[in-house]
Scaffold this motif. Structure first.
Motif, PDB file in Angstrom:
ATOM      1  N   LYS A 177     -16.482  18.886  10.953  1.00  0.00           N
ATOM      2  CA  LYS A 177     -15.620  17.729  11.143  1.00  0.00           C
ATOM      3  C   LYS A 177     -15.938  16.683  10.071  1.00  0.00           C
ATOM      4  CE  LYS A 177     -14.237  19.511  15.083  1.00  0.00           C
ATOM      5  NZ  LYS A 177     -12.901  20.139  15.222  1.00  0.00           N
ATOM      6  N   LYS A 178     -14.904  16.087   9.509  1.00  0.00           N
ATOM      7  CA  LYS A 178     -15.133  15.013   8.547  1.00  0.00           C
ATOM      8  C   LYS A 178     -15.462  13.727   9.306  1.00  0.00           C
ATOM      9  CE  LYS A 178     -12.008  14.211   5.341  1.00  0.00           C
ATOM     10  NZ  LYS A 178     -11.033  13.599   4.403  1.00  0.00           N
ATOM     11  N   ILE A 179     -16.657  13.175   9.064  1.00  0.00           N
ATOM     12  CA  ILE A 179     -17.041  11.947   9.773  1.00  0.00           C
ATOM     13  C   ILE A 179     -17.103  10.745   8.829  1.00  0.00           C
ATOM     14  CG2 ILE A 179     -18.313  13.220  11.544  1.00  0.00           C
ATOM     15  CD1 ILE A 179     -20.913  12.229  10.181  1.00  0.00           C
ATOM     16  N   ARG A 180     -16.894  10.975   7.555  1.00  0.00           N
ATOM     17  CA  ARG A 180     -16.878   9.873   6.590  1.00  0.00           C
ATOM     18  C   ARG A 180     -15.998  10.295   5.428  1.00  0.00           C
ATOM     19  NH1 ARG A 180     -20.175   4.938   7.266  1.00  0.00           N
ATOM     20  NH2 ARG A 180     -19.952   3.822   5.291  1.00  0.00           N
ATOM     21  N   ASP A 181     -14.982   9.508   5.125  1.00  0.00           N
ATOM     22  CA  ASP A 181     -14.068   9.884   4.051  1.00  0.00           C
ATOM     23  C   ASP A 181     -14.623   9.518   2.682  1.00  0.00           C
ATOM     24  OD1 ASP A 181     -11.402  10.950   3.242  1.00  0.00           O
ATOM     25  OD2 ASP A 181     -11.206   8.937   2.385  1.00  0.00           O
ATOM     26  N   PHE A 182     -15.373   8.411   2.617  1.00  0.00           N
ATOM     27  CA  PHE A 182     -15.951   8.034   1.326  1.00  0.00           C
ATOM     28  C   PHE A 182     -17.284   7.340   1.560  1.00  0.00           C
ATOM     29  CE2 PHE A 182     -16.745   5.495  -2.453  1.00  0.00           C
ATOM     30  CZ  PHE A 182     -16.452   6.398  -3.469  1.00  0.00           C
ATOM     31  N   LEU A 183     -18.353   8.052   1.258  1.00  0.00           N
ATOM     32  CA  LEU A 183     -19.698   7.506   1.329  1.00  0.00           C
ATOM     33  C   LEU A 183     -20.136   7.156  -0.085  1.00  0.00           C
ATOM     34  CD1 LEU A 183     -22.347   7.097   3.074  1.00  0.00           C
ATOM     35  CD2 LEU A 183     -23.017   9.352   2.196  1.00  0.00           C
ATOM     36  N   PRO A 184     -20.450   5.889  -0.366  1.00  0.00           N
ATOM     37  CA  PRO A 184     -20.878   5.525  -1.724  1.00  0.00           C
ATOM     38  C   PRO A 184     -22.099   6.317  -2.169  1.00  0.00           C
ATOM     39  CG  PRO A 184     -20.361   3.554  -0.458  1.00  0.00           C
ATOM     40  CD  PRO A 184     -20.342   4.707   0.509  1.00  0.00           C
ATOM     41  N   GLU A 185     -22.158   6.597  -3.449  1.00  0.00           N
ATOM     42  CA  GLU A 185     -23.246   7.379  -4.031  1.00  0.00           C
ATOM     43  C   GLU A 185     -24.615   6.854  -3.631  1.00  0.00           C
ATOM     44  OE1 GLU A 185     -23.643   8.648  -8.534  1.00  0.00           O
ATOM     45  OE2 GLU A 185     -24.359   6.593  -8.274  1.00  0.00           O
ATOM     46  N   GLU A 186     -24.798   5.552  -3.647  1.00  0.00           N
ATOM     47  CA  GLU A 186     -26.107   4.957  -3.390  1.00  0.00           C
ATOM     48  C   GLU A 186     -26.599   5.190  -1.961  1.00  0.00           C
ATOM     49  OE1 GLU A 186     -24.540   0.431  -2.256  1.00  0.00           O
ATOM     50  OE2 GLU A 186     -25.628   0.778  -4.113  1.00  0.00           O
ATOM     51  N   ASP A 187     -25.674   5.555  -1.066  1.00  0.00           N
ATOM     52  CA  ASP A 187     -26.020   5.732   0.345  1.00  0.00           C
ATOM     53  C   ASP A 187     -26.251   7.193   0.736  1.00  0.00           C
ATOM     54  OD1 ASP A 187     -25.810   2.974   0.837  1.00  0.00           O
ATOM     55  OD2 ASP A 187     -23.651   3.123   1.156  1.00  0.00           O
ATOM     56  N   LEU A 188     -26.300   8.080  -0.239  1.00  0.00           N
ATOM     57  CA  LEU A 188     -26.405   9.510   0.065  1.00  0.00           C
ATOM     58  C   LEU A 188     -27.613   9.824   0.946  1.00  0.00           C
ATOM     59  CD1 LEU A 188     -25.627  12.495  -0.313  1.00  0.00           C
ATOM     60  CD2 LEU A 188     -26.948  12.469  -2.442  1.00  0.00           C
ATOM     61  N   LEU A 189     -28.794   9.368   0.558  1.00  0.00           N
ATOM     62  CA  LEU A 189     -29.999   9.729   1.303  1.00  0.00           C
ATOM     63  C   LEU A 189     -30.099   8.981   2.629  1.00  0.00           C
ATOM     64  CD1 LEU A 189     -32.760  10.107  -1.433  1.00  0.00           C
ATOM     65  CD2 LEU A 189     -31.290  11.845  -0.415  1.00  0.00           C
ATOM     66  N   SER A 190     -29.702   7.728   2.660  1.00  0.00           N
ATOM     67  CA  SER A 190     -29.808   6.978   3.910  1.00  0.00           C
ATOM     68  C   SER A 190     -28.836   7.518   4.952  1.00  0.00           C
ATOM     69  CB  SER A 190     -29.564   5.485   3.664  1.00  0.00           C
ATOM     70  OG  SER A 190     -28.370   5.265   2.956  1.00  0.00           O
ATOM     71  N   TYR A 191     -27.629   7.887   4.531  1.00  0.00           N
ATOM     72  CA  TYR A 191     -26.659   8.414   5.496  1.00  0.00           C
ATOM     73  C   TYR A 191     -27.043   9.826   5.938  1.00  0.00           C
ATOM     74  CZ  TYR A 191     -22.126   8.945   7.788  1.00  0.00           C
ATOM     75  OH  TYR A 191     -21.115   9.124   8.735  1.00  0.00           O
ATOM     76  N   THR A 192     -27.536  10.648   4.998  1.00  0.00           N
ATOM     77  CA  THR A 192     -27.983  11.988   5.363  1.00  0.00           C
ATOM     78  C   THR A 192     -29.175  11.906   6.317  1.00  0.00           C
ATOM     79  OG1 THR A 192     -27.259  12.834   3.204  1.00  0.00           O
ATOM     80  CG2 THR A 192     -28.743  14.223   4.474  1.00  0.00           C
ATOM     81  N   THR A 193     -30.082  10.984   6.061  1.00  0.00           N
ATOM     82  CA  THR A 193     -31.215  10.776   6.968  1.00  0.00           C
ATOM     83  C   THR A 193     -30.728  10.380   8.355  1.00  0.00           C
ATOM     84  OG1 THR A 193     -32.685  10.136   5.152  1.00  0.00           O
ATOM     85  CG2 THR A 193     -33.323   9.432   7.367  1.00  0.00           C
ATOM     86  N   ALA A 194     -29.718   9.519   8.410  1.00  0.00           N
ATOM     87  CA  ALA A 194     -29.172   9.105   9.704  1.00  0.00           C
ATOM     88  C   ALA A 194     -28.612  10.303  10.475  1.00  0.00           C
ATOM     89  CB  ALA A 194     -28.084   8.051   9.497  1.00  0.00           C
ATOM     90  N   ILE A 195     -27.900  11.186   9.786  1.00  0.00           N
ATOM     91  CA  ILE A 195     -27.382  12.393  10.436  1.00  0.00           C
ATOM     92  C   ILE A 195     -28.540  13.242  10.964  1.00  0.00           C
ATOM     93  CG2 ILE A 195     -26.142  14.575  10.084  1.00  0.00           C
ATOM     94  CD1 ILE A 195     -24.501  13.127   7.912  1.00  0.00           C
TER      95      ILE A 195
END
Length: 558
Positions: free
Chosen positions: A215-233
């Motif tokens: 499922k797509k849960i984010r249409d556009f995640l800024p590059e700088e947030d890659l690790l923080s958002y992946t960590t959150a998942i």
């Protein structure tokens, strides 16, 4: 490609020596198998039906000639002269001796390779588009981000003992060649209206016992947030993922039971606390890692067009190989070459030590010392001048690697199956070989066109049968092997899970059944440009069911 720094070299070497000590204690009897098992799995060592198996990581499927030669050396010295390239862009050795495995890992370390996190309930090898950095439809090369994720996830203290194994795939092109929607996390590199790099984020895909599309849960995640958002998942999954039932432990089950919207909400809560932490990616770090993946200096080679036309006119086999195995590059004077590891009647994904060395030689001389492994179990030369295609082809012919079937019916994905795997219910390799022989005539393959057959020997779906245009699943029924057929699956940007077509077929009947399916397709397609998948989506399963199980088919079989 990425090069190890001093930390990387020291870390991998230390792990090899640690494993050497563990193997020594296992061989002496100090460690029982139950205690040794989690330790060997952390180093990519499985215990298969007949022997140990070593799975070596090839991060995002990228390697150079020196590394390929080492893989050949490992096959020759520690195995039986061949290796098996997998759907996770790794390579497996099926016959190593336990007492020699530390030496094999030490040899791999000399060329910046290892087997860490190729097994266990951790974040596995991050995979990517095998045409990354070369494809004409690419927004940006996804490999720098795959490398960032690799560095972040390697022996991550918080995510080394997850509820279940975890797989991430990244693509940066319009066409999805990395099957991101059947991964635990799929990242689609894109640009927003301002031209800034970011990611569409998909969560909860997977195959196996319960196949699901992410499922797509984010249409556009800024590059700088890659690790923080992946960590959150990962934190949401680590907290709520099932640990009481391994069959329900993958994140896809959590997404299904929680709902994508609620899971996204929980991820956003974690993300809010992490967004401005040390996990934010600095531009300089992204730039530094991206510099490792700078494309080679591709000089204009316009003379290749005239030479190519002459070679194709003079040699029909060469012309067929170019048509099927060479794709357009973003530079007009170059192409991307698929080296098929699917010889007619051969074992999908296998390569001998001499073949690996031949590929290394060709890559070094003609392809800027770069090789890729595709999740379709083939090898890729991503940057090849059209002017060099003819000598490359001759070299591949000499090595037995010039099969002109990329994307065609004999370009079959297959897991090792019951010939090797302790989990398998049925054999995959003999079925793939028989199908390859049945449909191997070049004229027959050209008539059929694009058609992807994928075979798994058990419900774990290592052969990706759920997303095969024609998928075959080996099952066991009353002590006998049986093959269940699914139709209409796809692992591209329009991902779909195949539909079970009916009762299964015995090993001696499954090839005939596939031929009935193919002939039915040829009879109902609107014109030769309508591929099997498009035709199936147009007409649905009923014509194929009628052909396989109807009265006429039963009468013909009798």
């Amino acid at each position: 490609m990425y090069r190890y720094d001093e930390f990387d070299h020291a870390f991998v070497s230390d792990r090899v020596e640690q494993f050497r000590d563990q193997v020594g204690r296992r061989l002496s009897g100090e460690l029982a198998e139950d205690a040794f098992k989690p330790l060997r799995l952390m180093n990519g060592v499985y215990l298969q039906l007949h022997a140990y198996m070593l799975r070596v990581a090839i991060p995002y499927g990228t390697l150079n000639a020196r590394q390929m030669r080492m893989l050949a050396y490992i096959a020759r010295k520690y195995d039986r002269g061949y290796g098996h390239f997998t759907t996770r862009q790794n390579i497996q050795y099926n016959w190593p001796k336990l007492n020699e495995l530390p030496d094999a890992l030490a040899d791999l370390a000399t060329v910046e390779m290892h087997a860490l996190q190729t097994s266990g309930n951790c974040i596995r090898n991050v995979t990517a588009d095998h045409f990354a950095g070369a494809a004409a439809d690419e927004v940006a090369d996804p490999r720098p981000y795959a490398e960032i994720l690799r560095q972040w996830s390697s022996v991550h203290p918080e995510f080394s003992f997850l509820p279940r194994k975890f797989k991430i795939a990244v693509t940066g092109a319009e066409r999805d060649r990395a099957a991101i929607q059947v991964h635990d996390i799929g990242l689609h590199l894109k640009k927003n209206e301002k031209g800034e790099i970011g990611f569409a984020v998909y969560v909860g895909g997977g195959q196996g016992r319960t196949p699901m599309i992410a499922k797509k849960i984010r249409d556009f995640l800024p590059e700088e947030d890659l690790l923080s958002y992946t960590t959150a998942i990962m934190r949401v999954y680590n907290l709520h993922g099932r640990r009481d039932n391994k069959y329900k432990a993958r994140i896809k089950i959590l997404v299904h039971e929680t709902g994508a919207e609620e899971l996204a909400r929980q991820v956003d809560v974690e993300f809010a606390a992490l967004k401005d932490s040390e996990l934010k990616l600095p531009e300089r770090d992204v730039a530094a890692i991206s510099a490792y993946f700078a494309p080679p200096d591709l000089a204009p080679r316009a003379e290749g067009w005239a030479s190519l036309a002459q070679w194709k006119k003079a040699d029909a086999d060469f012309a067929r190989w170019v048509q099927n195995n060479v794709q357009p590059h973003k530079h007009p004077d170059y192409g991307m070459v698929t080296i098929s590891l699917k010889p007619i009647g051969g074992i999908p994904g296998d390569a001998t030590d001499t073949q690996m060395e031949a590929v290394a030689d060709i890559a070094e001389e003609y392809a800027f010392d770069e090789i890729r492994v595709s999740h379709e179990q083939n090898l890729i030369l991503p940057h090849v001048a059209l002017a060099d295609l003819e000598p490359i082809y001759r070299g591949l012919v000499a090595a037995g690697l010039a099969t002109a079937n990329a994307g065609l019916i004999t370009d079959i994905i297959a897991c090792p199956g019951l010939d090797y795997c302790a989990l398998a219910n049925a054999r995959s390799i003999p079925v793939a070989q028989e199908l390859s022989l049945r449909f191997g005539a070049p004229e027959r393959q050209a008539e059929i066109g694009e058609l992807k057959i994928k075979i798994s020997g058990c419900i774990n779906a290592c052969g990706h049968h759920h997303v095969g245009h024609i998928g075959l699943l080996g099952v066991e029924k009353k002590g006998e092997e049986l093959y269940q057929i699914t139709l209409g699956g796809s692992g591209d940007e329009n991902t779909s899970i195949g539909e079970i077509i009916g009762r299964g077929f015995e090993p001696e009947k499954v090839t005939d059944a596939v031929e009935v399916i193919v002939d039915t397709y040829l009879g109902l397609r609107l014109d030769p440009s309508e591929t099997f998948l498009i035709a199936y989506r147009r007409v649905g399963p009923q014509p194929f069911k009628d052909a396989l199980y109807g009265d006429k088919a039963a009468a013909a079989a009798a």
